[in-house]
Design a protein around this motif. Structure first.
Motif, PDB file in Angstrom:
ATOM      1  N   PHE A 124       0.620  -1.225   0.044  1.00 26.91           N
ATOM      2  CA  PHE A 124       0.042  -0.041   0.062  1.00 26.91           C
ATOM      3  C   PHE A 124       1.056   1.360  -0.086  1.00 26.91           C
ATOM      4  CE2 PHE A 124      -2.685  -3.262   1.891  1.00 26.91           C
ATOM      5  CZ  PHE A 124      -3.831  -3.144   0.715  1.00 26.91           C
ATOM      6  N   ASN A 125       0.187   2.285  -0.434  1.00 22.81           N
ATOM      7  CA  ASN A 125       0.801   3.593  -0.694  1.00 22.81           C
ATOM      8  C   ASN A 125       2.124   3.523  -1.487  1.00 22.81           C
ATOM      9  OD1 ASN A 125       0.784   6.410  -0.060  1.00 22.81           O
ATOM     10  ND2 ASN A 125       2.261   6.231   1.522  1.00 22.81           N
ATOM     11  N   GLU A 126       2.114   2.607  -2.549  1.00 21.91           N
ATOM     12  CA  GLU A 126       3.023   2.133  -3.375  1.00 21.91           C
ATOM     13  C   GLU A 126       4.441   2.040  -2.866  1.00 21.91           C
ATOM     14  OE1 GLU A 126       1.118   5.115  -4.022  1.00 21.91           O
ATOM     15  OE2 GLU A 126      -0.403   3.821  -5.350  1.00 21.91           O
ATOM     16  N   GLY A 127       4.262   1.639  -1.742  1.00 15.78           N
ATOM     17  CA  GLY A 127       5.497   1.163  -0.835  1.00 15.78           C
ATOM     18  C   GLY A 127       6.092   2.207  -0.013  1.00 15.78           C
ATOM     19  N   ARG A 128       5.458   3.436  -0.206  1.00 13.64           N
ATOM     20  CA  ARG A 128       5.954   4.485   0.697  1.00 13.64           C
ATOM     21  C   ARG A 128       5.628   4.587   2.189  1.00 13.64           C
ATOM     22  NH1 ARG A 128       5.039   6.753  -4.307  1.00 13.64           N
ATOM     23  NH2 ARG A 128       2.827   7.757  -3.491  1.00 13.64           N
ATOM     24  N   LYS A 134      -0.319  -0.393  -4.429  1.00 13.12           N
ATOM     25  CA  LYS A 134      -1.608   0.151  -4.493  1.00 13.12           C
ATOM     26  C   LYS A 134      -1.608   1.325  -3.689  1.00 13.12           C
ATOM     27  CE  LYS A 134      -4.973  -2.838  -4.274  1.00 13.12           C
ATOM     28  NZ  LYS A 134      -5.950  -3.943  -3.956  1.00 13.12           N
ATOM     29  N   PRO A 135      -2.740   2.119  -3.744  1.00 17.05           N
ATOM     30  CA  PRO A 135      -2.798   3.343  -2.996  1.00 17.05           C
ATOM     31  C   PRO A 135      -2.738   3.356  -1.354  1.00 17.05           C
ATOM     32  CG  PRO A 135      -4.763   2.940  -4.086  1.00 17.05           C
ATOM     33  CD  PRO A 135      -3.900   1.851  -4.702  1.00 17.05           C
ATOM     34  N   MET A 136      -2.844   4.276  -0.814  1.00 12.48           N
ATOM     35  CA  MET A 136      -2.925   4.218   0.805  1.00 12.48           C
ATOM     36  C   MET A 136      -4.395   3.793   0.860  1.00 12.48           C
ATOM     37  SD  MET A 136      -1.627   4.932   3.663  1.00 12.48           S
ATOM     38  CE  MET A 136      -0.421   6.387   3.840  1.00 12.48           C
ATOM     39  N   GLN A 137      -4.693   2.959   2.049  1.00 16.53           N
ATOM     40  CA  GLN A 137      -5.816   2.574   2.255  1.00 16.53           C
ATOM     41  C   GLN A 137      -6.510   3.452   3.317  1.00 16.53           C
ATOM     42  OE1 GLN A 137      -7.425  -0.919   1.150  1.00 16.53           O
ATOM     43  NE2 GLN A 137      -6.013   0.609  -0.186  1.00 16.53           N
ATOM     44  N   PRO A 138      -7.784   3.416   3.335  1.00 14.96           N
ATOM     45  CA  PRO A 138      -8.616   4.368   4.301  1.00 14.96           C
ATOM     46  C   PRO A 138      -8.266   3.829   5.605  1.00 14.96           C
ATOM     47  CG  PRO A 138     -10.123   3.755   2.605  1.00 14.96           C
ATOM     48  CD  PRO A 138      -8.698   2.935   2.451  1.00 14.96           C
ATOM     49  N   GLY A 139      -8.061   4.831   6.613  1.00 14.38           N
ATOM     50  CA  GLY A 139      -7.869   4.382   7.899  1.00 14.38           C
ATOM     51  C   GLY A 139      -6.138   4.382   8.454  1.00 14.38           C
TER      52      GLY A 139
END
Length: 337
Positions: free
Chosen positions: A211-215, A291-296
């Motif tokens: 998530f967050n493309e690994g960042r 993947k993009p950042m997940q909610p929460g």
């Protein structure tokens, strides 16, 4: 000196099981409570329970939301210390089943507080979470910071636990110690956590969701360090801070017997670096599904553990490479992988 009577809730869970195993090994008598629910693999929970030898361990299979059963257990047990580690865990699951969090983390915790209040418990240690820092970006996270902006319901219930504990410390002089855990990992860990999920997928040749493309950066904390901190705190009931000032209130202490501690490694690691260490230990490359950042979720966690080090003379320090090695060795043995 009268022997302590210790109750551990969530004893079939990851942290609770390790704490029980350590205390029984130290010769202490432990009572364990767990509902063994199906949030994740119950076979793993049952296997953890089989690790705990009889004689100095008594197990009660019950749900903390069962008010009468919890009261009966407290009445019969006359516990001197309660280590409350049972909870509905997981940030992402709180978006799909929020009512489970209200039941376990609010009603269940209230029943534990009431048990402590009415049956003479001398010290309540309970699990909070680094998730309570929510939208806070000042690093490292300190228990003396204000944390009124949770970004998930799970985090909100853990913040609520701290507030509920304080009210009981204030009203009934119940010593309460809240522990904000930072990304705990290690052998017998939870299957819904990243390290477990990544290991399973890499060995199966399947992609891992990053998530967050690994960042992302996480303060990964090895289970043995968490256990050591808890064990040292058992005999150190929370005490009032005589210098506490209502004009400039310190969130981490109180005029009541109330304390909060961060339990973290104080050395955030890049998620991609963690994946690299895992690849090296497994001898296989991961297939990344960015993947993009997940909610929460939050991009970074970083614990200030100065209070813990000062009060108990210990702070977590197991290197991530060492901890990952221990986890993978256990995973291969347990799953015959």
């Amino acid at each position: 000196m009268t022997e302590q009577r210790i109750l551990i809730t969530g004893v079939a869970g990851f942290i609770g099981n390790h704490v029980a195993h350590r205390l029984i090994g130290d010769g202490r008598a432990v009572t364990g409570l767990d509902s063994v629910n199906a949030y994740y693999d119950t076979d793993l929970k049952e296997a953890r329970l089989r690790r705990l030898p009889g004689g100095r361990f008594a197990f009660h299979r019950l749900d903390l939301t069962d008010r009468d059963a919890v009261d009966a257990l407290f009445r019969e047990g006359r516990f001197t210390c309660v280590i409350h580690l049972a909870a509905q865990a997981g940030v992402r699951y709180s978006l799909t089943d929020p009512h489970a969090y209200a039941a376990s983390n609010l009603t269940g915790f209230l029943n534990v507080l009431e048990g402590c209040r009415h049956h003479g418990v001398g010290h309540l240690i309970y699990a909070s979470s680094s998730s309570v820092y929510g939208a806070v970006t000042a690093m490292p996270f300190s228990v003396h910071q204000n944390v009124d902006h949770p970004v998930s319901l799970y985090a909100a219930t853990k913040k609520a636990n701290e507030l509920m504990a304080h009210s009981y410390s204030h009203l009934y002089r119940l010593p309460t110690t809240g522990l904000r855990f930072f990304t705990v990992y290690g052998p017998w860990g939870r299957p819904d956590m990243a390290l477990y999920l990544f290991t399973k997928a890499i060995l199966a040749g399947e992609p891992i969701e990053v998530f967050n493309e690994g960042r992302m950066r996480r303060d990964f904390t090895y289970i043995d360090d968490v256990v050591e901190a808890i064990v040292r705190l058992i005999d150190r009931p929370a005490a009032a801070n005589p210098e506490w000032d209502g004009g400039h209130p310190d969130p981490g202490t109180s005029l009541a017997p109330y304390r909060l501690y961060n339990i973290g490694n104080s050395e955030p690691a890049d998620l991609m670096g963690m994946i690299g260490l895992l690849e090296a230990k497994l001898g296989r490359k991961a297939v990344l599904n960015l993947k993009p950042m997940q909610p929460g979720d939050v991009p970074e966690t970083f614990a200030d553990v100065a209070d813990l080090a000062r009060d108990v003379g210990f702070s977590p320090a197991t290197p991530l490479e060492t901890g990952i090695g221990q986890f993978v060795d256990w995973y291969r043995a347990y799953h015959q992988a």
